[in-house]
Scaffold this motif. Structure first.
Motif, PDB file in Angstrom:
ATOM      1  N   ASP A 258     -12.017  31.283 -39.730  1.00  0.00           N
ATOM      2  CA  ASP A 258     -11.216  32.444 -39.547  1.00  0.00           C
ATOM      3  C   ASP A 258     -12.043  33.636 -39.565  1.00  0.00           C
ATOM      4  O   ASP A 258     -11.546  34.620 -38.611  1.00  0.00           O
ATOM      5  CB  ASP A 258     -10.042  32.461 -40.505  1.00  0.00           C
ATOM      6  N   ALA A 259     -13.036  33.786 -40.431  1.00  0.00           N
ATOM      7  CA  ALA A 259     -13.633  35.128 -40.119  1.00  0.00           C
ATOM      8  C   ALA A 259     -14.606  35.091 -39.053  1.00  0.00           C
ATOM      9  O   ALA A 259     -14.587  36.214 -38.247  1.00  0.00           O
ATOM     10  CB  ALA A 259     -14.617  34.956 -41.523  1.00  0.00           C
ATOM     11  N   VAL A 260     -15.112  34.448 -38.389  1.00  0.00           N
ATOM     12  CA  VAL A 260     -15.690  34.207 -37.206  1.00  0.00           C
ATOM     13  C   VAL A 260     -15.065  34.660 -36.040  1.00  0.00           C
ATOM     14  O   VAL A 260     -15.184  35.415 -35.168  1.00  0.00           O
ATOM     15  CB  VAL A 260     -16.485  32.701 -37.012  1.00  0.00           C
ATOM     16  N   ASP A 261     -13.840  34.204 -36.065  1.00  0.00           N
ATOM     17  CA  ASP A 261     -12.689  34.299 -35.105  1.00  0.00           C
ATOM     18  C   ASP A 261     -12.313  35.600 -35.204  1.00  0.00           C
ATOM     19  O   ASP A 261     -12.258  36.184 -33.968  1.00  0.00           O
ATOM     20  CB  ASP A 261     -11.623  33.179 -35.115  1.00  0.00           C
ATOM     21  N   ALA A 266     -12.472  41.026 -32.734  1.00  0.00           N
ATOM     22  CA  ALA A 266     -12.628  42.333 -32.759  1.00  0.00           C
ATOM     23  C   ALA A 266     -13.452  42.749 -31.810  1.00  0.00           C
ATOM     24  O   ALA A 266     -13.502  43.854 -31.127  1.00  0.00           O
ATOM     25  CB  ALA A 266     -12.988  42.736 -34.047  1.00  0.00           C
ATOM     26  N   ALA A 267     -14.571  42.141 -31.712  1.00  0.00           N
ATOM     27  CA  ALA A 267     -15.912  42.515 -30.662  1.00  0.00           C
ATOM     28  C   ALA A 267     -15.142  42.478 -29.258  1.00  0.00           C
ATOM     29  O   ALA A 267     -15.557  43.280 -28.377  1.00  0.00           O
ATOM     30  CB  ALA A 267     -16.932  41.437 -30.840  1.00  0.00           C
ATOM     31  N   VAL A 268     -14.387  41.466 -28.765  1.00  0.00           N
ATOM     32  CA  VAL A 268     -13.866  41.600 -27.420  1.00  0.00           C
ATOM     33  C   VAL A 268     -12.979  42.614 -27.135  1.00  0.00           C
ATOM     34  O   VAL A 268     -12.887  43.211 -26.313  1.00  0.00           O
ATOM     35  CB  VAL A 268     -13.051  40.262 -27.400  1.00  0.00           C
ATOM     36  N   ALA A 269     -12.080  42.925 -28.283  1.00  0.00           N
ATOM     37  CA  ALA A 269     -11.289  44.084 -28.353  1.00  0.00           C
ATOM     38  C   ALA A 269     -12.058  45.586 -27.920  1.00  0.00           C
ATOM     39  O   ALA A 269     -11.666  46.450 -27.307  1.00  0.00           O
ATOM     40  CB  ALA A 269     -10.357  44.295 -29.420  1.00  0.00           C
ATOM     41  N   SER A 270     -13.190  45.718 -28.736  1.00  0.00           N
ATOM     42  CA  SER A 270     -13.958  47.026 -28.652  1.00  0.00           C
ATOM     43  C   SER A 270     -14.514  46.895 -27.286  1.00  0.00           C
ATOM     44  O   SER A 270     -14.388  48.131 -26.675  1.00  0.00           O
ATOM     45  CB  SER A 270     -14.855  46.832 -29.740  1.00  0.00           C
ATOM     46  N   HIS A 271     -15.147  45.738 -26.928  1.00  0.00           N
ATOM     47  CA  HIS A 271     -15.796  45.750 -25.521  1.00  0.00           C
ATOM     48  C   HIS A 271     -14.670  46.063 -24.475  1.00  0.00           C
ATOM     49  O   HIS A 271     -15.101  46.869 -23.582  1.00  0.00           O
ATOM     50  CB  HIS A 271     -16.485  44.568 -25.299  1.00  0.00           C
ATOM     51  N   TRP A 272     -13.716  45.630 -24.539  1.00  0.00           N
ATOM     52  CA  TRP A 272     -12.628  45.695 -23.548  1.00  0.00           C
ATOM     53  C   TRP A 272     -12.154  47.013 -23.727  1.00  0.00           C
ATOM     54  O   TRP A 272     -12.068  47.770 -22.351  1.00  0.00           O
ATOM     55  CB  TRP A 272     -11.499  44.825 -23.908  1.00  0.00           C
ATOM     56  N   THR A 273     -11.859  47.740 -24.698  1.00  0.00           N
ATOM     57  CA  THR A 273     -11.464  49.218 -24.847  1.00  0.00           C
ATOM     58  C   THR A 273     -12.610  50.134 -24.272  1.00  0.00           C
ATOM     59  O   THR A 273     -12.012  50.989 -23.457  1.00  0.00           O
ATOM     60  CB  THR A 273     -11.180  49.716 -26.122  1.00  0.00           C
ATOM     61  N   SER A 294      -8.051  44.892 -12.831  1.00  0.00           N
ATOM     62  CA  SER A 294      -9.175  43.979 -13.165  1.00  0.00           C
ATOM     63  C   SER A 294      -9.718  44.404 -14.903  1.00  0.00           C
ATOM     64  O   SER A 294     -10.568  43.572 -15.414  1.00  0.00           O
ATOM     65  CB  SER A 294     -10.501  44.287 -12.440  1.00  0.00           C
ATOM     66  N   TYR A 295      -9.115  45.384 -15.447  1.00  0.00           N
ATOM     67  CA  TYR A 295      -9.666  45.959 -16.574  1.00  0.00           C
ATOM     68  C   TYR A 295      -8.571  45.834 -17.553  1.00  0.00           C
ATOM     69  O   TYR A 295      -8.760  45.725 -18.819  1.00  0.00           O
ATOM     70  CB  TYR A 295     -10.376  47.393 -16.575  1.00  0.00           C
ATOM     71  N   TRP A 296      -7.438  45.815 -17.158  1.00  0.00           N
ATOM     72  CA  TRP A 296      -6.132  46.065 -18.370  1.00  0.00           C
ATOM     73  C   TRP A 296      -5.906  44.655 -18.639  1.00  0.00           C
ATOM     74  O   TRP A 296      -6.036  43.591 -18.144  1.00  0.00           O
ATOM     75  CB  TRP A 296      -4.883  46.605 -17.838  1.00  0.00           C
ATOM     76  N   PRO A 297      -5.150  44.401 -20.006  1.00  0.00           N
ATOM     77  CA  PRO A 297      -4.721  43.113 -20.612  1.00  0.00           C
ATOM     78  C   PRO A 297      -3.830  42.649 -19.582  1.00  0.00           C
ATOM     79  O   PRO A 297      -3.228  42.904 -18.614  1.00  0.00           O
ATOM     80  CB  PRO A 297      -4.208  43.511 -21.769  1.00  0.00           C
ATOM     81  N   GLY A 298      -3.838  41.249 -19.890  1.00  0.00           N
ATOM     82  CA  GLY A 298      -2.715  40.416 -18.921  1.00  0.00           C
ATOM     83  C   GLY A 298      -1.180  40.808 -19.064  1.00  0.00           C
ATOM     84  O   GLY A 298      -0.960  41.897 -19.506  1.00  0.00           O
ATOM     85  N   GLU A 299      -0.583  40.108 -18.140  1.00  0.00           N
ATOM     86  CA  GLU A 299       0.845  40.502 -18.100  1.00  0.00           C
ATOM     87  C   GLU A 299       1.504  40.759 -19.245  1.00  0.00           C
ATOM     88  O   GLU A 299       2.477  41.576 -19.607  1.00  0.00           O
ATOM     89  CB  GLU A 299       1.727  39.566 -17.256  1.00  0.00           C
ATOM     90  N   PRO A 304      -8.331  38.974 -23.514  1.00  0.00           N
ATOM     91  CA  PRO A 304      -8.965  37.763 -23.379  1.00  0.00           C
ATOM     92  C   PRO A 304      -9.400  37.360 -24.697  1.00  0.00           C
ATOM     93  O   PRO A 304     -10.052  38.442 -25.274  1.00  0.00           O
ATOM     94  CB  PRO A 304      -9.747  38.092 -22.050  1.00  0.00           C
ATOM     95  N   SER A 305      -9.446  36.198 -25.068  1.00  0.00           N
ATOM     96  CA  SER A 305     -10.015  35.654 -26.212  1.00  0.00           C
ATOM     97  C   SER A 305     -10.885  34.403 -25.972  1.00  0.00           C
ATOM     98  O   SER A 305     -11.180  33.725 -25.203  1.00  0.00           O
ATOM     99  CB  SER A 305      -8.703  35.219 -27.013  1.00  0.00           C
ATOM    100  N   LEU A 306     -11.905  34.547 -26.995  1.00  0.00           N
ATOM    101  CA  LEU A 306     -12.776  33.403 -26.846  1.00  0.00           C
ATOM    102  C   LEU A 306     -12.341  32.197 -27.552  1.00  0.00           C
ATOM    103  O   LEU A 306     -11.307  32.215 -28.397  1.00  0.00           O
ATOM    104  CB  LEU A 306     -14.034  33.998 -27.868  1.00  0.00           C
ATOM    105  N   PRO A 307     -12.763  31.014 -27.125  1.00  0.00           N
ATOM    106  CA  PRO A 307     -12.145  29.740 -27.859  1.00  0.00           C
ATOM    107  C   PRO A 307     -12.122  29.852 -29.284  1.00  0.00           C
ATOM    108  O   PRO A 307     -13.482  30.423 -30.136  1.00  0.00           O
ATOM    109  CB  PRO A 307     -13.140  28.584 -27.287  1.00  0.00           C
ATOM    110  N   PRO A 308     -11.719  29.372 -30.276  1.00  0.00           N
ATOM    111  CA  PRO A 308     -11.897  29.166 -31.750  1.00  0.00           C
ATOM    112  C   PRO A 308     -13.140  28.928 -32.270  1.00  0.00           C
ATOM    113  O   PRO A 308     -13.824  27.725 -31.334  1.00  0.00           O
ATOM    114  CB  PRO A 308     -10.756  28.405 -32.394  1.00  0.00           C
ATOM    115  N   PHE A 309     -13.568  29.143 -33.318  1.00  0.00           N
ATOM    116  CA  PHE A 309     -15.050  28.596 -33.582  1.00  0.00           C
ATOM    117  C   PHE A 309     -14.914  27.010 -33.845  1.00  0.00           C
ATOM    118  O   PHE A 309     -16.024  26.437 -33.439  1.00  0.00           O
ATOM    119  CB  PHE A 309     -15.284  29.330 -35.040  1.00  0.00           C
ATOM    120  N   ASN A 310     -14.087  26.354 -34.448  1.00  0.00           N
ATOM    121  CA  ASN A 310     -13.835  24.904 -34.526  1.00  0.00           C
ATOM    122  C   ASN A 310     -13.744  24.355 -33.327  1.00  0.00           C
ATOM    123  O   ASN A 310     -14.385  23.243 -33.056  1.00  0.00           O
ATOM    124  CB  ASN A 310     -12.839  24.739 -35.651  1.00  0.00           C
TER     125      ASN A 310
END
Length: 416
Positions: A258-261, A266-273, A294-299, A304-310
């Motif tokens: 949960d901490a890694v995810d 947060a890193a993806v949101a910061s980069h996206w912004t 190409s840059y705004w969030p989806g519908e 966009p999210s990364l696959p869960p750590f597990n």
């Protein structure tokens, strides 16, 4: 004078004295020497000697013959035979430049140490494999029948009667694969049990010599075929997202995951912004309208999210399982048995850790339930606590089984 040589006879080394006589003298002397060695007797190749000279000669000859065995152990193919005969001839001629005894002892001890390490791990391998076979073919939970309505009802009812749903985990942890039909049971659980049953057989030393090595060869092929089949079943499970954190624990993957995810999100949101802001500032309004898609969030406004750590972890283990199996098969087909031994041990460790997770997870949950009943801690039945126990036990057993394989092969690979 006799020319000493070593002849490989059965499992041991046989000394033969080759005379220069004509006719049948050659065979008579050789057979007599072999018979004396079989009876653990030894006679010097020259004339009568005193008892002290006899003992000294006996010690010198057998010490040099043992050193020659080290040369044979280290050499390969035809070079091994050549080196062996040269070493024997030098020892017979009294050459003192034969390799030092310390080198032989190191090689011998390494090989013996590798066998001892594997032998010490063998009971755990056999126990883990037996547990998985019983898990799949036993009456409870009988994984190969998952997806059959009568079986799933029986397991669910028994699970609730024993209060496993409150003490250990929800029953869906056992039955969720049935949501994808019978494919996971028949293509993952069933070949997985076959693979587990063959693992201790393949690691047993006698399997390499039984039926001229045929048992080991065909057992290895069957094991790799079962591994390929169970990975097809895993692909079905992955495609249906039947992971415990998503399906059974309400999105909880344990404290570490949960901490890694959260950090990754947060890193993806910061980069996206930052990326979106730079586009808005550097382009005109007309360009932004065409490029913003190409840059705004989806519908639904989701980033966009990364696959869960597990999920990343279990997929990585699956890829390692495939890679080690392929490497074990290729090295065996090419005759590189030293490297085949390494990859076979890694392959077993990469697949058998699942067996160790089950009892460890159950033990952690029972201990937590006992601590909660005694008032030593709170929240032992929460979903987060169950997820912690499930995934922490998985992390621990993965590390132990992978490390044990590496520990065994570090010394065992000195034997071909």
């Amino acid at each position: 004078n006799a020319l000493a040589s070593l002849v490989l006879h059965g499992r041991g080394w046989v000394f033969a004295a080759h005379g220069k006589g004509e006719g049948g003298g050659h065979d008579v002397q050789r057979n007599a020497a072999i018979q004396r060695l079989k009876k653990r007797q030894w006679r010097p190749p020259t004339g009568p000697r005193s008892p002290a000279q006899y003992r000294a000669a006996k010690h010198m000859w057998w010490r040099k013959f043992a050193l020659c065995k080290a040369v044979q152990t280290q050499a390969v193919g035809a070079a091994a035979a050549t080196a062996r005969h040269r070493c024997v001839a030098r020892a017979a001629a009294g050459d003192e430049d034969v390799p030092d005894g310390g080198e032989y002892n190191i090689t011998k001890n390494r090989a013996a140490g590798g066998e001892r390490r594997l032998a010490s791990l063998y009971p755990f391998v056999a126990a883990s494999a037996s547990l998985m076979v019983l898990w799949v073919f036993g009456p409870f939970p009988g994984s190969w029948l998952t997806g059959v309505q009568e079986h799933d009802t029986f397991v669910s009812d028994l699970y609730q009667r024993l209060h496993f749903d409150t003490i250990i985990a929800p029953a869906s942890l056992l039955l969720k694969y049935g949501e994808a039909g019978r494919a996971p049971a028949l293509m993952h659980a069933l070949p997985g049990a076959v693979w587990c049953a063959l693992a201790p057989l393949q690691l047993h030393p006698r399997s390499r010599t039984a039926f001229g090595g045929g048992l080991h060869r065909w057992g290895g092929r069957a094991m790799l075929a079962a591994a390929a089949a169970l990975m097809v079943g895993y692909a079905v499970i992955d495609a249906n997202a039947l992971f415990a954190d998503v399906h059974d624990f309400g999105g909880r993957g344990g404290g570490v995951a949960d901490a890694v995810d959260a950090a990754a999100a947060a890193a993806v949101a910061s980069h996206w912004t930052e990326a979106t802001s730079s586009v808005l500032q550097s382009q005109s309004a007309e360009v932004v309208v065409g490029a913003s898609a190409s840059y705004w969030p989806g519908e639904n406004g989701t980033l966009p999210s990364l696959p869960p750590f597990n999920v990343v972890g279990i997929r990585s283990i699956a890829m390692w399982f495939i890679a080690t199996g392929v490497a074990a098969g290729i090295t065996a087909a090419r005759g590189g048995f030293r490297y085949h031994r390494r990859w076979a041990l890694r392959h077993v460790g990469a697949g058998l850790w699942v067996a160790g997770q089950r009892p460890l997870f159950a033990a952690l949950r029972v201990a937590a339930a006992g601590a909660g009943a005694l008032g030593l801690c709170d929240g032992t039945g929460d979903t987060s606590a169950v997820a912690d126990a499930f995934y922490y036990s998985g992390y621990a057993t993965t590390f132990v089984y992978f490390a044990a394989a590496e520990w065994a092969l570090r010394e065992a690979d000195t034997k071909p």
